[in-house]
Design a protein around this motif. Structure first.
Motif, PDB file in Angstrom:
ATOM      1  N   GLY A  50       0.792  -1.223   0.083  1.00  0.00           N
ATOM      2  CA  GLY A  50       0.015  -0.143  -0.161  1.00  0.00           C
ATOM      3  C   GLY A  50       0.955   1.451  -0.038  1.00  0.00           C
ATOM      4  N   SER A  51       1.968   1.296   0.650  1.00  0.00           N
ATOM      5  CA  SER A  51       2.959   2.448   0.742  1.00  0.00           C
ATOM      6  C   SER A  51       3.621   2.597  -0.608  1.00  0.00           C
ATOM      7  CB  SER A  51       3.990   2.126   1.634  1.00  0.00           C
ATOM      8  OG  SER A  51       3.587   2.126   2.973  1.00  0.00           O
ATOM      9  N   VAL A  52       3.827   1.489  -1.418  1.00  0.00           N
ATOM     10  CA  VAL A  52       4.217   1.431  -2.817  1.00  0.00           C
ATOM     11  C   VAL A  52       3.461   2.350  -3.605  1.00  0.00           C
ATOM     12  CG1 VAL A  52       5.383   0.112  -4.913  1.00  0.00           C
ATOM     13  CG2 VAL A  52       5.899  -0.463  -2.717  1.00  0.00           C
ATOM     14  N   LEU A  53       2.061   1.884  -3.338  1.00  0.00           N
ATOM     15  CA  LEU A  53       1.208   2.261  -4.538  1.00  0.00           C
ATOM     16  C   LEU A  53       1.165   4.040  -4.247  1.00  0.00           C
ATOM     17  CD1 LEU A  53      -1.645  -0.404  -4.372  1.00  0.00           C
ATOM     18  CD2 LEU A  53      -0.030   0.086  -6.185  1.00  0.00           C
ATOM     19  N   ALA A  54       0.922   4.180  -2.746  1.00  0.00           N
ATOM     20  CA  ALA A  54       1.027   5.670  -2.553  1.00  0.00           C
ATOM     21  C   ALA A  54       2.512   6.339  -3.086  1.00  0.00           C
ATOM     22  CB  ALA A  54       1.235   5.834  -1.215  1.00  0.00           C
ATOM     23  N   ILE A  55       3.694   5.886  -3.255  1.00  0.00           N
ATOM     24  CA  ILE A  55       4.601   6.562  -3.693  1.00  0.00           C
ATOM     25  C   ILE A  55       4.588   6.773  -5.252  1.00  0.00           C
ATOM     26  CG2 ILE A  55       7.047   6.430  -4.188  1.00  0.00           C
ATOM     27  CD1 ILE A  55       7.184   4.666  -1.995  1.00  0.00           C
ATOM     28  N   VAL A  56       3.703   5.699  -5.927  1.00  0.00           N
ATOM     29  CA  VAL A  56       3.528   6.069  -7.381  1.00  0.00           C
ATOM     30  C   VAL A  56       2.550   6.987  -7.676  1.00  0.00           C
ATOM     31  CG1 VAL A  56       2.635   4.502  -9.501  1.00  0.00           C
ATOM     32  CG2 VAL A  56       4.229   3.337  -8.011  1.00  0.00           C
ATOM     33  N   TRP A  57       1.427   6.975  -6.935  1.00  0.00           N
ATOM     34  CA  TRP A  57       0.312   7.849  -7.051  1.00  0.00           C
ATOM     35  C   TRP A  57       0.873   9.494  -6.882  1.00  0.00           C
ATOM     36  CZ3 TRP A  57      -3.952   8.507  -9.369  1.00  0.00           C
ATOM     37  CH2 TRP A  57      -4.576   9.283  -9.156  1.00  0.00           C
ATOM     38  N   TYR A  58       1.805   9.444  -5.724  1.00  0.00           N
ATOM     39  CA  TYR A  58       2.366  10.754  -5.358  1.00  0.00           C
ATOM     40  C   TYR A  58       3.156  11.569  -6.371  1.00  0.00           C
ATOM     41  CZ  TYR A  58       3.272  14.557  -2.162  1.00  0.00           C
ATOM     42  OH  TYR A  58       3.543  16.011  -1.835  1.00  0.00           O
TER      43      TYR A  58
END
Length: 266
Positions: A50-58
């Protein structure tokens, strides 16, 4: 209660993955404090997706700038984009160290370094390292002008984050500051460098603990991932804004208090 437990895991993971205070340490210690199960390295690593997806989105505009481009140009981008090559180079040390430990000493972290005593001592040592970094001179290295040797050095320190209590973001940001990076770009590169490291850790743990995940249930795990994603977005935005002006001082103080409180309750 199962959903609530995964919401707690997601909040802890998301908020502490990018703040330089160690997500692994907080997942273990706070879980014990709240009277719920320690998620363990396998579940912890999976929720980190979930943290990886947040990095990609941000950072989607930094990573994916493909609008109107042909597939040939997109392939060229991935092969020749300097930032992507830097991330690849910086990921090599943690793959070698983490892979070696997982293959040859699979229970090393669980049995030796996941104890409260170890986490407390590592937290205090990391506070000292972060203090040295925060006291260093303001640098001028950034994502555009850094060398690949800078990427590898930060990646070398990132490899040490496999030990619970170190904090991947804490040690990568601190090593970047000591190397002469500008604050905001030190944090930004730390986050981007975390994408392959966190993803690979989650994939490896999932493969090694495949049967364990059947007992969890899909929906609770999904709730944990969504909670991690949302809280990670908040943590990334907060740290980039706060750290650029204020440095690491508040996190240094927190890490010392965190370590001392654990030692007093052993």
């Amino acid at each position: 209660m199962e959903y609530l437990r995964f919401i707690v895991y997601g909040l802890i993971q998301g908020l502490t993955e990018f703040l330089p205070i160690s997500s692994t340490a907080h997942l273990k210690v706070i879980s014990i404090f709240l009277g719920i199960d320690d998620p363990g390295p396998s579940l912890s690593a999976t929720i980190q997706l979930g943290s990886v997806l947040a990095i990609v989105w941000y950072f989607r505009n930094d990573i994916f700038n493909f609008r109107g481009q042909s597939s040939k140009k997109i392939l060229y981008y991935f092969l020749h984009e300097r930032l992507l090559r830097s991330i690849f180079i910086g990921t090599i040390p943690i793959v070698l160290l983490g892979g070696s430990i997982k293959l040859f000493v699979p229970n090393f972290l669980d049995n030796i370094l996941r104890s409260n005593l170890s986490i407390a001592l590592v937290s205090i040592v990391m506070a000292f390292f972060m203090y040295l970094a925060d006291s260093s001179k303001r640098g001028s290295i950034d994502i555009k002008n850094h060398n690949y040797s800078d990427s590898f050095l930060i990646g070398f320190f990132q490899a040490l984050a496999i030990f619970p209590g170190v904090s991947r973001s804490g040690i990568t940001i601190s090593s970047a500051l000591i190397s002469g990076w500008e604050r905001r770009d030190a944090a930004k590169f730390s986050f981007l460098l975390g994408m392959p490291a966190i993803s690979l850790a989650a994939i490896v743990e999932f493969i090694f603990s495949f049967n364990e995940f059947f007992s969890i249930g899909f929906l609770p795990l999904l709730v944990g991932l969504i909670t991690t994603f949302l809280s990670s977005l908040f943590a990334i935005d907060f740290l980039l804004r706060y750290f650029s002006s204020n440095g690491l001082k508040i996190f240094i103080i927190y890490r010392v208090i965190f370590g001392v409180v654990i030692l007093l309750n052993l």
